[in-house]
Design an enzyme around this catalytic site. Structure first.
Site, PDB file in Angstrom:
ATOM      1  N   GLU A 163      41.067  36.071  90.566  1.00  0.00           N
ATOM      2  CA  GLU A 163      39.642  36.342  90.387  1.00  0.00           C
ATOM      3  C   GLU A 163      38.806  35.184  90.927  1.00  0.00           C
ATOM      4  O   GLU A 163      38.986  34.035  90.496  1.00  0.00           O
ATOM      5  CB  GLU A 163      39.304  36.518  88.902  1.00  0.00           C
ATOM      6  CG  GLU A 163      39.961  37.709  88.232  1.00  0.00           C
ATOM      7  CD  GLU A 163      39.545  37.813  86.770  1.00  0.00           C
ATOM      8  OE1 GLU A 163      39.204  38.918  86.344  1.00  0.00           O
ATOM      9  OE2 GLU A 163      39.562  36.781  86.069  1.00  0.00           O
ATOM     10  N   CYS A 164      37.914  35.468  91.841  1.00  0.00           N
ATOM     11  CA  CYS A 164      36.920  34.513  92.335  1.00  0.00           C
ATOM     12  C   CYS A 164      37.574  33.217  92.812  1.00  0.00           C
ATOM     13  O   CYS A 164      38.127  33.169  93.908  1.00  0.00           O
ATOM     14  CB  CYS A 164      35.852  34.264  91.271  1.00  0.00           C
ATOM     15  SG  CYS A 164      34.309  33.569  91.917  1.00  0.00           S
ATOM     16  N   GLY A 165      37.570  32.158  91.999  1.00  0.00           N
ATOM     17  CA  GLY A 165      38.234  30.936  92.402  1.00  0.00           C
ATOM     18  C   GLY A 165      39.707  31.151  92.670  1.00  0.00           C
ATOM     19  O   GLY A 165      40.293  30.506  93.553  1.00  0.00           O
ATOM     20  N   SER A 207      39.880  39.501  94.124  1.00  0.00           N
ATOM     21  CA  SER A 207      38.473  39.858  94.291  1.00  0.00           C
ATOM     22  C   SER A 207      37.604  38.727  93.751  1.00  0.00           C
ATOM     23  O   SER A 207      38.059  37.910  92.941  1.00  0.00           O
ATOM     24  CB  SER A 207      38.162  41.156  93.536  1.00  0.00           C
ATOM     25  OG  SER A 207      36.784  41.481  93.633  1.00  0.00           O
ATOM     26  N   LEU A 236      40.953  33.910  93.933  1.00  0.00           N
ATOM     27  CA  LEU A 236      40.962  34.497  95.279  1.00  0.00           C
ATOM     28  C   LEU A 236      40.879  33.399  96.337  1.00  0.00           C
ATOM     29  O   LEU A 236      41.619  33.415  97.330  1.00  0.00           O
ATOM     30  CB  LEU A 236      39.781  35.456  95.422  1.00  0.00           C
ATOM     31  CG  LEU A 236      39.349  35.825  96.852  1.00  0.00           C
ATOM     32  CD1 LEU A 236      40.410  36.660  97.540  1.00  0.00           C
ATOM     33  CD2 LEU A 236      38.016  36.565  96.832  1.00  0.00           C
TER      34      LEU A 236
END
Length: 449
Positions: free
Chosen positions: A334-336, A428, A338
């Protein structure tokens, strides 16, 4: 939190609750100082020997870290769309069983957003307590207080807090400006005890704030001097205990990255994974050279761009994560997370760092906000009836040749963050609130997505 979930199973369909002091700490808008006032109030009453529970409205990760240090108790995020009103009422009612004080820190202004902080106050039956910056303001303070109190008749605003007053006379002007039915709970003077921590709240992780405990104690002392050591009004809070989730992850061992580079984790997400039967093990990509033996891996959000060189240099752990991926074991990033999974990461200084290379592409800091807002991710197959709700907030962007398999949807219905799959990896910029979609989450960690 396993005992907590065992208690949920025992009390299924029962009501919980209690009578306790409670308030929504809100403001006319951002920047009024409500985060630091909430933290200082929590510390003040904790220091007085009271049991304090604090909740945060919205998907914020950083303020809850500070509020946990201030209160000495777990802090959960609550939001009418992301968590649902039933869960909010249950969390507050469960806390009311033994808490002397419950504080909910609002997000933005009292009426900003949909659902807004005011909606939570109405749903739970707690008063709104606005913190209002009184700098460069006299009698107009009363007009603003009247506006907040009268804008919606279903919202209770009986008291306000004046923040950053300049003198005793200034505090008197503010108090005398208030209309009938609204009183001044206290006037907080301008103080470095508030200013220094407040510059960092919502920007820096609690573990990185120097002398945070001392700063909170100093801020609490300022509140005592300002006459803000009394408890808010007592309210009755009750709700039904939700059913325990099915054991969809029984026997699964999930390794979770958790350190200063990967720290954006909802407590409720960990609770749900355990309640569904998973065993959780934690590791630090910054400090550990080995990956715990696990069936699945979760790389949550955080600040990998601040630690790019350290992450790139940890060859043994990087090799272990790559082997996990080659073995077709599930990975959620997730985010970081990714950003750590692509081939290279360009940090804010323009330096390039080699990352895990689990998917093609390059992440780079963009120097401005690139994604913001509440979003939802639709399920498929067994979880087609579910939507994993959450949010996005990032200042980096992804350059990749990999086509997304789907997109999250923004709260207003437009297209949200791209969702990528590369082998066993699901990645994502979207952060999910796991309790909103237990089957979908189980599918991700079981490799059935």
């Amino acid at each position: 939190m396993a005992l907590y979930h065992e208690r949920r199973r025992e009390q299924r369909h029962e009501q919980v609750g209690g009578r306790t002091a409670a308030a929504l700490i809100t403001a006319p808008g951002s920047g009024q100082g409500k985060s630091m006032v909430t933290a200082a109030m929590a510390r003040l009453h904790r220091n007085a020997g009271r049991k304090v529970r604090v909740f945060k409205h919205g998907p914020d990760y950083l303020d809850p870290m500070v509020l946990e240090v201030a209160s000495g108790a777990p802090v959960y995020q609550v939001h009418g769309w992301m968590t649902g009103d039933d869960e909010i009422r249950w969390r507050l009612a469960e806390a009311a069983q033994d808490a002397d004080l419950i504080l909910v820190e609002g997000s933005m202004g009292l009426f900003d957003g949909d659902p807004c902080s005011a909606d939570l106050a109405v749903s739970c039956g707690i008063p709104a307590l606005p913190v209002m910056d009184a700098r460069a303001m006299g009698q107009t303070f009363g007009a603003l207080a009247l506006g907040l109190a009268s804008y919606r008749p279903d919202v209770q605003v009986r008291e306000v807090i004046a923040n950053r007053v300049g003198s005793a006379y200034h505090a008197q002007l503010v108090r005398e400006s208030l209309p009938p039915g609204i009183s001044l709970l206290g006037a907080i003077p301008r103080s470095e005890a508030f200013a220094i921590p407040d510059r960092h709240l919502g920007l820096v992780q609690a573990s990185e704030l120097p002398d945070l405990d001392a700063s909170l104690d100093a801020a609490a002392a300022v509140l005592v001097e300002a006459g803000l050591d009394q408890l808010p009004a007592q309210v009755d809070l009750s709700a039904a205990v939700p059913d325990a989730p099915p054991q969809l992850l029984a026997g699964r061992r999930i390794a979770i990255a958790r350190d200063n580079a990967f720290a954006f984790i909802y407590r409720a997400n960990l609770d749900l994974l355990q309640a569904m039967g998973a065993e959780l093990v934690f590791f630090s990509p910054l400090a550990d050279s080995t990956l715990p033996d696990a069936d699945a891996l979760w790389l949550p959000g955080g600040y990998p761009e601040l630690h790019g060189a350290t992450l790139a240099a940890n060859a043994p752990l990087n090799s272990a994560i790559q082997a996990h991926h080659r073995a077709n074991k599930p990975i959620l990033a997730e985010c970081g997370g990714l950003m750590a999974c692509v081939e290279t990461l360009q940090d804010g200084d323009g330096e390039e760092h080699a990352m895990l290379g689990l998917m093609p592409g390059r992440a780079r800091m963009a120097g401005r906000l690139k994604g913001l807002g509440m979003q939802g991710m639709a399920g498929a197959g067994a979880s087609a009836h579910e939507e994993l709700r959450g949010h996005a907030y990032h200042h980096s962007e992804l350059e990749t040749s990999l086509a997304p398999v789907a997109h999250a949807r923004k709260l207003r219905g437009t297209e949200g963050e791209a969702i990528y799959r590369c082998g066993s990896l699901t990645a994502s910029y979207f952060h999910g609130y796991f309790p909103s979609a237990p089957q979908l989450v189980a599918d991700l960690f079981n490799g059935h997505s």
